[in-house]
Motif scaffolding. Structure first.
Motif, PDB file in Angstrom:
ATOM      1  N   SER A 155       9.924   4.423  -1.346  1.00  0.00           N
ATOM      2  CA  SER A 155      10.819   5.510  -1.719  1.00  0.00           C
ATOM      3  C   SER A 155      10.136   6.869  -1.676  1.00  0.00           C
ATOM      4  O   SER A 155      10.787   7.887  -1.815  1.00  0.00           O
ATOM      5  N   MET A 156       8.804   6.862  -1.487  1.00  0.00           N
ATOM      6  CA  MET A 156       8.114   8.155  -1.421  1.00  0.00           C
ATOM      7  C   MET A 156       7.878   8.541   0.036  1.00  0.00           C
ATOM      8  O   MET A 156       7.783   7.693   0.905  1.00  0.00           O
TER       9      MET A 156
ATOM     10  N   PHE B 158      -1.179  10.475  -2.850  1.00  0.00           N
ATOM     11  CA  PHE B 158      -1.499   9.512  -3.895  1.00  0.00           C
ATOM     12  C   PHE B 158      -2.787   8.752  -3.578  1.00  0.00           C
ATOM     13  O   PHE B 158      -3.666   8.611  -4.436  1.00  0.00           O
TER      14      PHE B 158
ATOM     15  N   GLY C  98       0.797  -1.206   0.000  1.00  0.00           N
ATOM     16  CA  GLY C  98       0.000   0.000   0.000  1.00  0.00           C
ATOM     17  C   GLY C  98       0.838   1.269   0.000  1.00  0.00           C
ATOM     18  O   GLY C  98       0.416   2.278  -0.517  1.00  0.00           O
ATOM     19  N   PHE C  99       2.022   1.193   0.574  1.00  0.00           N
ATOM     20  CA  PHE C  99       2.884   2.360   0.558  1.00  0.00           C
ATOM     21  C   PHE C  99       4.081   2.117  -0.341  1.00  0.00           C
ATOM     22  O   PHE C  99       4.591   1.013  -0.420  1.00  0.00           O
ATOM     23  N   GLN C 100       4.518   3.185  -0.981  1.00  0.00           N
ATOM     24  CA  GLN C 100       5.729   3.106  -1.787  1.00  0.00           C
ATOM     25  C   GLN C 100       6.882   3.575  -0.919  1.00  0.00           C
ATOM     26  O   GLN C 100       6.916   4.727  -0.483  1.00  0.00           O
TER      27      GLN C 100
ATOM     28  N   GLU D 225       3.680  12.221   0.267  1.00  0.00           N
ATOM     29  CA  GLU D 225       3.394  11.834  -1.127  1.00  0.00           C
ATOM     30  C   GLU D 225       2.491  10.619  -1.190  1.00  0.00           C
ATOM     31  O   GLU D 225       1.597  10.532  -2.024  1.00  0.00           O
TER      32      GLU D 225
END
Lengths: 235, 263
Positions: free
Chosen positions: A81-82, A90, A77-79, A86
């Motif tokens: 590197s962001m 998103f 669910g989470f990126q 952010e």
């Protein structure tokens, strides 16, 4: 209302297919908070993911007319590197929340998650507690009829757990929760109805205690004691 | 409280694509100071290197068209194609976390990437053309309408290809390891630094099967008035891009649940 119709789900393993659910049909009572119990590997998370529409059964379907949240879990669910900001932006975006609404969600998440300056740091640098606070805060900030909670609350510290329960009791006025957890006390406190998963079957019980009893009787005594102790500690 | 008012499918699609493009731009350009410049630098470096080599040899590529411009007409579409190719293969595996949201399926990841790559391609082409013109390297513009047509269908072609590749990348991992090796030879046979006219006619029968040759020929024809793409076949390219898009959509439709389903 959430209804499972002839649900079959199996996994490929080295020793042939392992069947998780075999032709399961069940109706989840409407307007109730549901706790899902079962041993490790019984398919709790998979059931949650299928209900959330992000995993698909081999056959059968889930019928519902409600807006169901994504399963709030520890992973995914989470990126990484962001930054937290952010990621939140998103998720707001794909749910059609822009501008004013997005700002509100952003404030709310920031306040709930209490990550401070870490909000502008890549998620991969978060501790697991921070990540779960952010995950919980974010999904609560987006409106749904039913929230799927997958073990998020078990990681945090006492403060976080108290906060979660506060938010849940507040949210329960307008929405329902489906919670997967191993902490009995948490389920007793937050759920009205229990669902017990075992041997490919889904058993809908009329109360959480009934499901907890079922779950406990299936477990060896020593483990049962341990479970009671840990859940006592948890609260 | 963020209220999710009920949206039509198109609104949902629009929101998802928009959010994905913003996210892609953040991850691609954001943390890198040279990010935006790189979009220009990549084709520019290719052109400089190739132009340097060939000016060293002392060859003129095409009468009436300066070498850098001739290269640009080949490099820019080819790089767009190459990016779609590599991103398409990795579309599912590198976006696993995204499929945690039900409205976001592999199609959205592919479409947003191809859209972004396409925008970068068009913009970098325009900027480089302007830069070259600034330095006095310019020719009479060819056929704008042809350019629009070619690029529209080129977009369809790359979208279809990416859809096929995103399925292959997930379902046939062995094949997807081997596929990138196709890119090298393609670079040499797609007409990046030659035009079909300069190739003996007996080889045309083989080279002309490659739709990229036609894309590049037609792009040059659209860009430069003095370029005469005698052997480019717009109808063949039209057919192959529509076929590619159809195949892509069909393959995706047949497999999309298996891409996100836990096996």
């Amino acid at each position: 209302m959430i209804k499972l119709e002839n649900l079959t789900k199996s996994y490929r393993t080295n020793h042939g297919r392992k069947v998780l659910f075999q032709n399961v049909s069940a109706t989840f009572p409407e307007g109730k908070n549901i706790g899902i119990l079962g041993c490790n590997g019984a398919g709790k998370s998979t059931l949650l993911r299928i209900m959330g529409g992000i995993d698909y059964p081999d056959s059968g379907r889930v019928v519902t007319d409600q807006r169901i949240s994504w399963p709030m879990g520890l992973s995914g669910g989470f990126q990484g590197s962001m930054t937290g900001r952010e990621n939140v932006a998103f998720v707001c975006g794909i749910h059609g929340i822009w501008r004013e609404g997005k700002r509100r969600v952003m404030d709310q998440v920031q306040e709930f998650a209490e990550v401070g300056n870490y909000f502008d740091v890549p998620i991969k640098n978060y501790s697991s507690g921070m990540r779960s606070r952010l995950a919980f805060g974010l999904s609560i900030a987006v409106d749904f009829d039913v929230y799927l909670v997958d073990e998020v609350m078990s990681v945090g510290d006492a403060h976080f757990k108290r906060k979660c329960e506060l938010v849940i009791s507040e949210k329960r006025k307008s929405s329902n929760f489906i919670i997967v957890a191993h902490a009995m006390q948490l389920l007793r406190k937050n759920c009205d109805v229990g669902i017990y998963l075992d041997g490919g079957q889904v058993k809908v019980c009329h109360s959480v205690d009934e499901a907890i009893d079922l779950y406990q009787t299936r477990m060896p005594d020593s483990q049962r004691q341990k479970n009671e102790i840990t859940s006592a500690v948890n609260v | 409280m963020g209220s999710t008012t009920s949206r039509t499918v198109w609104q949902t699609q629009r929101d998802v694509i928009y959010a994905l493009i913003i996210r892609e731009m953040n991850t691609r350009f954001g943390k890198w100071r040279l990010g935006y410049a790189w979009a220009l630098l990549e084709p520019a470096l290719h052109i400089i290197v190739l132009a340097a080599i060939f000016s060293f040899i002392g060859r003129k590529f095409y009468p009436g068209i300066p070498t850098p411009l001739f290269m640009l007409g080949g490099i820019a579409p080819f790089l767009f194609f190459g990016h779609c190719f590599s991103k398409g293969i990795a579309a599912v595996s590198s976006n696993r976390g995204l499929f945690n949201y039900r409205q976001l399926r592999p199609f959205d990841a592919v479409l947003s990437r191809v859209l972004l790559e396409f925008t970068i391609y068009i913009l970098s082409m325009i900027v480089l053309l302007a830069l070259f013109a600034w330095f006095g390297i310019r020719v009479t513009f060819g056929n704008f309408l042809l350019l629009v047509e070619v690029n529209f269908f080129f977009f369809c072609f790359c979208l279809g290809l990416s859809l096929v590749l995103c399925v292959i990348g997930e379902r046939l991992p062995e094949l997807s390891k081997a596929l990138p090796f196709v890119m090298r030879p393609l670079y040499f046979i797609s007409g990046v630094f030659f035009s079909l006219e300069q190739i003996p006619t007996e080889y045309h029968a083989y080279l002309a099967w490659n739709p990229l040759v036609h894309v590049i020929e037609l792009t040059r024809e659209g860009l430069f008035a003095s370029y005469d793409g005698k052997f480019s076949d717009f109808r063949y390219f039209l057919f192959s891009s529509i076929a590619m898009l159809a195949v892509g959509l069909l393959v995706y439709r047949a497999h999309w649940r298996d891409l996100v389903r836990s096996q």
